[in-house]
Scaffold this motif. Sequence first.
Motif, PDB file in Angstrom:
ATOM      1  N   SER A 149       8.549   2.471  -6.463  1.00 54.33           N
ATOM      2  CA  SER A 149       9.400   1.425  -7.020  1.00 54.33           C
ATOM      3  C   SER A 149       8.618   0.390  -7.809  1.00 54.33           C
ATOM      4  CB  SER A 149      10.171   0.732  -5.894  1.00 54.33           C
ATOM      5  OG  SER A 149       9.260   0.117  -5.005  1.00 54.33           O
ATOM      6  N   GLY A 150       7.349   0.179  -7.501  1.00 53.92           N
ATOM      7  CA  GLY A 150       6.611  -0.847  -8.236  1.00 53.92           C
ATOM      8  C   GLY A 150       5.221  -1.057  -7.705  1.00 53.92           C
ATOM      9  N   ARG A 151       4.570  -2.091  -8.261  1.00 48.33           N
ATOM     10  CA  ARG A 151       3.213  -2.435  -7.848  1.00 48.33           C
ATOM     11  C   ARG A 151       3.152  -3.891  -7.442  1.00 48.33           C
ATOM     12  NH1 ARG A 151      -1.232  -1.269 -12.190  1.00 48.33           N
ATOM     13  NH2 ARG A 151      -1.821   0.697 -11.262  1.00 48.33           N
ATOM     14  N   VAL A 152       2.204  -4.181  -6.566  1.00 46.37           N
ATOM     15  CA  VAL A 152       2.008  -5.578  -6.212  1.00 46.37           C
ATOM     16  C   VAL A 152       0.519  -5.815  -5.993  1.00 46.37           C
ATOM     17  CG1 VAL A 152       2.350  -5.194  -3.721  1.00 46.37           C
ATOM     18  CG2 VAL A 152       2.859  -7.421  -4.701  1.00 46.37           C
ATOM     19  N   THR A 153       0.032  -6.953  -6.481  1.00 40.87           N
ATOM     20  CA  THR A 153      -1.389  -7.266  -6.304  1.00 40.87           C
ATOM     21  C   THR A 153      -1.608  -7.721  -4.872  1.00 40.87           C
ATOM     22  OG1 THR A 153      -1.362  -8.051  -8.565  1.00 40.87           O
ATOM     23  CG2 THR A 153      -3.307  -8.571  -7.285  1.00 40.87           C
ATOM     24  N   LYS A 157       3.001 -10.720   3.818  1.00 46.18           N
ATOM     25  CA  LYS A 157       4.200 -11.255   3.168  1.00 46.18           C
ATOM     26  C   LYS A 157       3.917 -11.582   1.711  1.00 46.18           C
ATOM     27  CE  LYS A 157       4.637 -14.646   6.284  1.00 46.18           C
ATOM     28  NZ  LYS A 157       3.600 -15.012   7.245  1.00 46.18           N
ATOM     29  N   GLU A 158       4.987 -11.635   0.949  1.00 46.62           N
ATOM     30  CA  GLU A 158       4.828 -11.943  -0.466  1.00 46.62           C
ATOM     31  C   GLU A 158       4.646 -13.441  -0.647  1.00 46.62           C
ATOM     32  OE1 GLU A 158       8.163 -11.017  -2.887  1.00 46.62           O
ATOM     33  OE2 GLU A 158       7.096 -11.385  -4.742  1.00 46.62           O
ATOM     34  N   THR A 159       3.728 -13.817  -1.525  1.00 43.61           N
ATOM     35  CA  THR A 159       3.487 -15.249  -1.775  1.00 43.61           C
ATOM     36  C   THR A 159       4.318 -15.712  -2.964  1.00 43.61           C
ATOM     37  OG1 THR A 159       1.686 -14.768  -3.301  1.00 43.61           O
ATOM     38  CG2 THR A 159       1.102 -15.028  -0.998  1.00 43.61           C
ATOM     39  N   SER A 160       4.330 -17.008  -3.187  1.00 45.04           N
ATOM     40  CA  SER A 160       5.092 -17.546  -4.318  1.00 45.04           C
ATOM     41  C   SER A 160       4.477 -17.101  -5.638  1.00 45.04           C
ATOM     42  CB  SER A 160       5.137 -19.076  -4.245  1.00 45.04           C
ATOM     43  OG  SER A 160       3.815 -19.570  -4.092  1.00 45.04           O
ATOM     44  N   ALA A 161       3.177 -16.790  -5.635  1.00 37.69           N
ATOM     45  CA  ALA A 161       2.535 -16.338  -6.872  1.00 37.69           C
ATOM     46  C   ALA A 161       2.875 -14.890  -7.197  1.00 37.69           C
ATOM     47  CB  ALA A 161       1.018 -16.492  -6.733  1.00 37.69           C
ATOM     48  N   ILE A 182       6.207  -4.752   6.226  1.00 36.94           N
ATOM     49  CA  ILE A 182       5.161  -3.743   6.062  1.00 36.94           C
ATOM     50  C   ILE A 182       5.480  -2.936   4.799  1.00 36.94           C
ATOM     51  CG2 ILE A 182       4.227  -1.602   7.039  1.00 36.94           C
ATOM     52  CD1 ILE A 182       4.708  -2.754   9.775  1.00 36.94           C
ATOM     53  N   ILE A 183       4.475  -2.733   3.974  1.00 34.98           N
ATOM     54  CA  ILE A 183       4.671  -1.861   2.813  1.00 34.98           C
ATOM     55  C   ILE A 183       3.663  -0.713   2.893  1.00 34.98           C
ATOM     56  CG2 ILE A 183       5.730  -3.439   1.169  1.00 34.98           C
ATOM     57  CD1 ILE A 183       2.993  -4.066   0.058  1.00 34.98           C
ATOM     58  N   LEU A 187       9.537  -2.977  -4.317  1.00 35.50           N
ATOM     59  CA  LEU A 187      10.595  -3.681  -5.044  1.00 35.50           C
ATOM     60  C   LEU A 187      11.447  -4.515  -4.103  1.00 35.50           C
ATOM     61  CD1 LEU A 187      11.007  -3.635  -8.010  1.00 35.50           C
ATOM     62  CD2 LEU A 187      12.764  -1.918  -7.740  1.00 35.50           C
ATOM     63  N   GLY A 188      11.477  -4.104  -2.821  1.00 31.10           N
ATOM     64  CA  GLY A 188      12.319  -4.819  -1.867  1.00 31.10           C
ATOM     65  C   GLY A 188      11.632  -5.983  -1.188  1.00 31.10           C
ATOM     66  N   LEU A 189      10.485  -6.389  -1.712  1.00 32.36           N
ATOM     67  CA  LEU A 189       9.766  -7.498  -1.081  1.00 32.36           C
ATOM     68  C   LEU A 189      10.504  -8.811  -1.303  1.00 32.36           C
ATOM     69  CD1 LEU A 189       6.013  -6.938  -2.009  1.00 32.36           C
ATOM     70  CD2 LEU A 189       6.983  -6.915   0.260  1.00 32.36           C
TER      71      LEU A 189
END
Lengths: 406, 170
Positions: free
Chosen positions: A130-134, A155-159, A83-84, A74-76
Motif C-alpha cells: 500500500s505504501g512506504r514510510v520512513t 506509531k506514526e509521528t506528526s512529521a 504494528i506494521i 496506508l492505514g497508519l
Amino acid sequence: MPVPMTMERKQAAYTNLRLAAFAICRIRGTPSRGRSTKGQQYSHIYFTRLHHMRNLLHALVPSWKPQVPVTTVLGLEEGKDCIIVGTLYKHMKLKPSILDEYSKERSAIPLVKPHNFMHPDDHLILEDESGRVTLAGAIAPAEYVTGVVLALRGKETSAGNFLVEDVLEAGLPHQTSLSAADEDKYVVFVSGLSVGSATFNPLQFQFLIDHITGHLGDENEQSIASKIARVVVAGNSVHISPRFLNGQMVASKDQSRIAEPIKELDIMLTQLVASLPVDIMPGCHDPANFSLPQQTIDDLYKYSDAKDRLEFMERTLRWRHLAPTAPNSLGCYPYTDKDPFLIDSCPHVYFVGNQDKYETRLFEGPEKQKVRLICIPRFSDSGVAVMLNLRNLECSTLSFSTSFDA
Amino acid sequence: MGRFASRSTAPRLDETRRAGDRAVGNGRVKTSRTKELINMASSGVKDFYRQKKKGGATKASPSSKKKTQQYTGGASVGASDTAQTSALVSHGSWDLKDDFGDQEEQLRQFDMDLKFGPCIGVTRLQRWERASAMGLQPPAHLRDLLLRAPSTKNHSSSGPSPECLWEGKV
C-alpha cells in the motif's frame, strides 16, 4: 616383511535436498516472439518474499505483542500504537548507481570500489503493497539492508515518519535434530583455490590432495584421512585473467590459454575424485552464470556493519533469508513464482567461502537449534582448509605450507 | 449528453485558454487530441467531421483501456468488422464494451488486483497458479477461461488473451 595395512575410506549418505527449489520453470507453449525482456521483472521476487514472510510474522505477532493491532502502511494513524509488516529499503547516499557500472566496464582494469557504502545519513524505509514510510527510532540503519522483511511496533509521528519502538525478526526456523552418529566422519571444505592466478601455489594444492587421498604421512595421518567422507570446493576454483574478460577480441594465440586454468583444475580434481566424492560450487570469479548470487555475505559487508563476518551470517539466519540484498545489489534470476532464497528449515552447518580468515562459531537459537557457522579462508592466500566432524559438528583446520620458515 | 462539456464551436478569442490548448495562426484554438475525441463523442461524430476531418471513420474510445489504439483513418484496430464501425457512426454513441467482451474485462480486473501481486512479466495463467499456491484464492472460473484461451496472441481475436493487459505495451 610387514604387510601394508589397507584402510577403508568412510562413506556418508548424501542427498541434495534443495535442488528443486532453485529450478527455473520453462514457459510452455508460447512461441518466442523476439521479446527479449520477457520475464525480467524482479517485482515478483519481492512480492513472494513479502507474502511468505508476512504470513510468518503475523503468526508470531500475537505472542510478541498481544493486543496491538496490525495495520498496513496506508492505514497508519498519527499517534496510534500499532504494528506494521513490510520490506525494508535502505536509502544510502554513497550507493553506486547503475550508470557508474557502465563507465566501469569500459576500462580494462576494474576501478577500485570503496569497501563499504555506509554513511551516517543513511535511513530506512518500510514498504508494503500500500505504501512506504520512513523509519526513525529504535532501529539502527547500520545493522539492516534493503530486502529484509520485518514487523515493527511503534506509531506514526506528526512529521509522517514511523517512530519504531520494537523490532520483530522472523528468527531461526525450526531445525530437524541431527541423527546420532557413533563414529567420526569428516567433510573437508576448501575455497579460493584460484588455479591460474599469480598467488596459486600448485605444490600447496598437491599437498592437500595427497593428504586427503592418503598419500602423505604415516599410518596415523592416513587413518585420519580415511575418515574424510567428502570434499566441498566452495567457489573461486579458477582465476581467468581479467584481460580476457573485458569484452575485447582475444588474439588467436591467447585463445588456447583462456581455458588453461580449468584444464589444470580438472587434472588436480581427477586425483581427488578417484578417491572420494567431491562437490564443487561456483564462485564469483568462476565461469558460471552471473545469476547465481555469489558473495551474499560480502554484499552485506558492503551495505551494513557487524563485529565480524559470522555476525552477518547469524543475521541472515534470523531474517530467514540467504541473500536479502538480491536482487537489489546482488544479481539473481528473476523468479516469478517463488523466492528460493528463503530459509525454511534451520541448517546444521552454514558456511561461506573465500573469506579473509578462518572463523567459526556454534550459533544457538531460542528453540535449541545449533548451527555451525564457518568462514572458509581463501586457500591460495592462506593454505588453510577446514575439516568438519559430522558427529559433533566440531571444526578444525588443515594447514599446508611449502616454505620452511612458515 | 454525459460527463463532458459540449463544445460544438471553437472558443471565442476572449475565452480563457486552458492548459493544453495551442493557438493556431488563424486565431482558432487547436485543442489536444483527447479533447477532440471528447468533442466528437458528446456532440456527435458528424459535427466533428464538419470541423476537422475529411472522411475516414474514427472510433471513439474514451475509456482508459484503449490508450494505445491507433486512431487512423479506416477501420481501427479492434473492430472486427466494418459493420460495427458504421453502426457507431450512425448512432454516435460510445462503444464501451470492447470486442473482447465480458471475459477479457474480468481478466483485466484480475490483472489489476493488487492482492495477487504484480502482473507484468508473467502470463495470466502463471499468475493465477501462483496466487492459488500462495493461498490467495483467486476466482476459479478465471482459470477455466484461461485454459480455453487461444495460445497465439492476436489483436483481433475475440477470445481472452493469455497475457496481462500491459503485455507488449510497456
